[in-house]
Write an enzyme that holds these catalytic residues in place. Structure first.
Site, PDB file in Angstrom:
ATOM      1  N   PRO A   1       0.813  -1.216   0.000  1.00  0.00           N
ATOM      2  CA  PRO A   1       0.000   0.000   0.000  1.00  0.00           C
ATOM      3  C   PRO A   1       0.849   1.271   0.000  1.00  0.00           C
ATOM      4  O   PRO A   1       1.664   1.491   0.891  1.00  0.00           O
ATOM      5  CB  PRO A   1      -0.805  -0.124   1.301  1.00  0.00           C
ATOM      6  CG  PRO A   1      -0.775  -1.570   1.640  1.00  0.00           C
ATOM      7  CD  PRO A   1       0.550  -2.058   1.174  1.00  0.00           C
ATOM      8  N   GLU A   2       0.683   2.079  -1.025  1.00  0.00           N
ATOM      9  CA  GLU A   2       1.293   3.405  -1.085  1.00  0.00           C
ATOM     10  C   GLU A   2       0.172   4.387  -1.376  1.00  0.00           C
ATOM     11  O   GLU A   2      -1.005   4.032  -1.332  1.00  0.00           O
ATOM     12  CB  GLU A   2       2.415   3.427  -2.117  1.00  0.00           C
ATOM     13  CG  GLU A   2       3.484   2.377  -1.814  1.00  0.00           C
ATOM     14  CD  GLU A   2       4.811   2.592  -2.524  1.00  0.00           C
ATOM     15  OE1 GLU A   2       5.064   3.725  -2.997  1.00  0.00           O
ATOM     16  OE2 GLU A   2       5.608   1.641  -2.591  1.00  0.00           O
TER      17      GLU A   2
ATOM     18  N   LYS B   1      -1.074   8.085   3.192  1.00  0.00           N
ATOM     19  CA  LYS B   1      -1.318   6.653   3.355  1.00  0.00           C
ATOM     20  C   LYS B   1      -2.379   6.368   4.415  1.00  0.00           C
ATOM     21  O   LYS B   1      -2.580   5.223   4.812  1.00  0.00           O
ATOM     22  CB  LYS B   1      -0.021   5.937   3.733  1.00  0.00           C
ATOM     23  CG  LYS B   1       1.075   6.043   2.689  1.00  0.00           C
ATOM     24  CD  LYS B   1       2.303   5.286   3.155  1.00  0.00           C
ATOM     25  CE  LYS B   1       3.450   5.448   2.189  1.00  0.00           C
ATOM     26  NZ  LYS B   1       4.647   4.687   2.631  1.00  0.00           N
TER      27      LYS B   1
ATOM     28  N   ARG C   1      14.422  -0.779   4.692  1.00  0.00           N
ATOM     29  CA  ARG C   1      13.602  -1.093   3.528  1.00  0.00           C
ATOM     30  C   ARG C   1      14.474  -1.640   2.399  1.00  0.00           C
ATOM     31  O   ARG C   1      15.554  -1.096   2.134  1.00  0.00           O
ATOM     32  CB  ARG C   1      12.878   0.158   3.022  1.00  0.00           C
ATOM     33  CG  ARG C   1      12.019   0.869   4.049  1.00  0.00           C
ATOM     34  CD  ARG C   1      10.800   0.065   4.432  1.00  0.00           C
ATOM     35  NE  ARG C   1       9.949   0.792   5.357  1.00  0.00           N
ATOM     36  CZ  ARG C   1       8.861   1.470   5.006  1.00  0.00           C
ATOM     37  NH1 ARG C   1       8.517   1.543   3.737  1.00  0.00           N
ATOM     38  NH2 ARG C   1       8.138   2.086   5.919  1.00  0.00           N
TER      39      ARG C   1
END
Length: 280
Positions: free
Chosen positions: A2-3, A51, A250
């Site tokens: 999800p972005e 977001k 990340r």
């Protein structure tokens, strides 16, 4: 993953299913709000803020949720089987006469006064897909800490809201710079392009089921997920290493030829070792 574009799509689905309708079912499965009952209230709107998802409900209430890595909202008709995961992963149920929205694996779910929404989203920078988008302010935020790696600055939602790890990697590739380049070292001509390019990436994908940045069928992304595979521009193997965002590491993909600049050495602790793939 999800972005900003994914959350925008979720808001649109939820708004279409719930807005203007009275809730006939309400079940918030988190301890703090387990006794809250929203039945009989009308859903006013559902909107995305970076977001974050804000479901505004009659009576001055807002249900704030965040998907993070694994969360999702699914919308079902009354005769559909719920397929978003096992029952113990359900965190929220909002039902009307003809639709039911089910929130799975939501790491953030809170009911707050609409007047207090700033407590949840007031820290966010300009929203790439929102009415508050301000490219000059967003760029100034990114460049405010000139020694911070560009990739980290792009992920910081206080600078600009909506970019996640996929778009971080793709945006750095399109700008032709390493994600580890200090933000203050970004050439002026590329800095000037950054806000519009970031906005375009999210805008062109907000209506797509499959996220794409290349315009090539079957090769949707330039570098993300392509570790050790040939760069689509120059053929150099794409590299993979971990990069922090201030909260966690990340996986970060880049082409060392197309994106010159500072980067972890191949044998460093940050470098990822995965089995090379042979196909494009």
């Amino acid at each position: 993953m999800p972005e900003g574009d994914t959350v925008w799509q979720a808001a649109r689905r939820l708004h279409g299913a719930l807005a203007g309708k009275t809730l006939t079912r309400s079940d918030l499965r988190v301890p703090k709000h387990a006794t809250a009952d929203l039945t009989g209230r009308t859903v006013l709107d559902v909107t995305a803020r970076g977001k974050h998802l804000l479901t505004r409900i009659e009576g001055g209430l807002t249900l704030h949720s965040h998907l993070r890595m694994d969360g999702s909202w699914r919308v079902y008709t009354n005769d559909q089987r719920w397929t978003g995961g096992p029952g113990h992963q359900i965190r929220a149920i909002l039902g009307t006469e003809d639709r039911t929205a089910v929130g799975y694996r939501l790491p953030v779910l809170e009911l707050l006064r609409t007047a207090d929404e700033a407590r949840a989203v007031g820290h966010l920078g300009p929203d790439l897909l929102g009415p508050d988008w301000d490219p000059e302010r967003a760029l100034a935020n990114v460049l405010a800490d000139p020694d911070r790696p560009l990739g980290e600055a792009l992920l910081d939602q206080r600078n600009l809201a909506g970019i996640g790890n996929v778009y971080k990697c793709e945006l750095c590739f399109l700008l032709g710079v390493s994600p580890w380049l200090p933000a203050g070292a970004l050439p002026a001509d590329r800095a000037a392009k950054l806000p519009a390019l970031a906005k375009r990436l999210l805008e062109v994908n907000r209506d797509r089921l499959v996220r794409a940045t290349t315009g090539r069928r079957g090769q949707d992304l330039f570098v993300y997920g392509r570790a050790h595979r040939p760069c689509l521009r120059c053929g150099t193997p794409v590299r993979l290493a971990d990069q922090g965002d201030g909260s966690r590491e990340r996986p970060t993909y880049w082409c060392p030829a197309c994106q010159p600049g500072p980067a972890p050495a191949s044998g460093s602790p940050a470098a990822r070792r995965i089995r090379p793939r042979t196909s494009n």
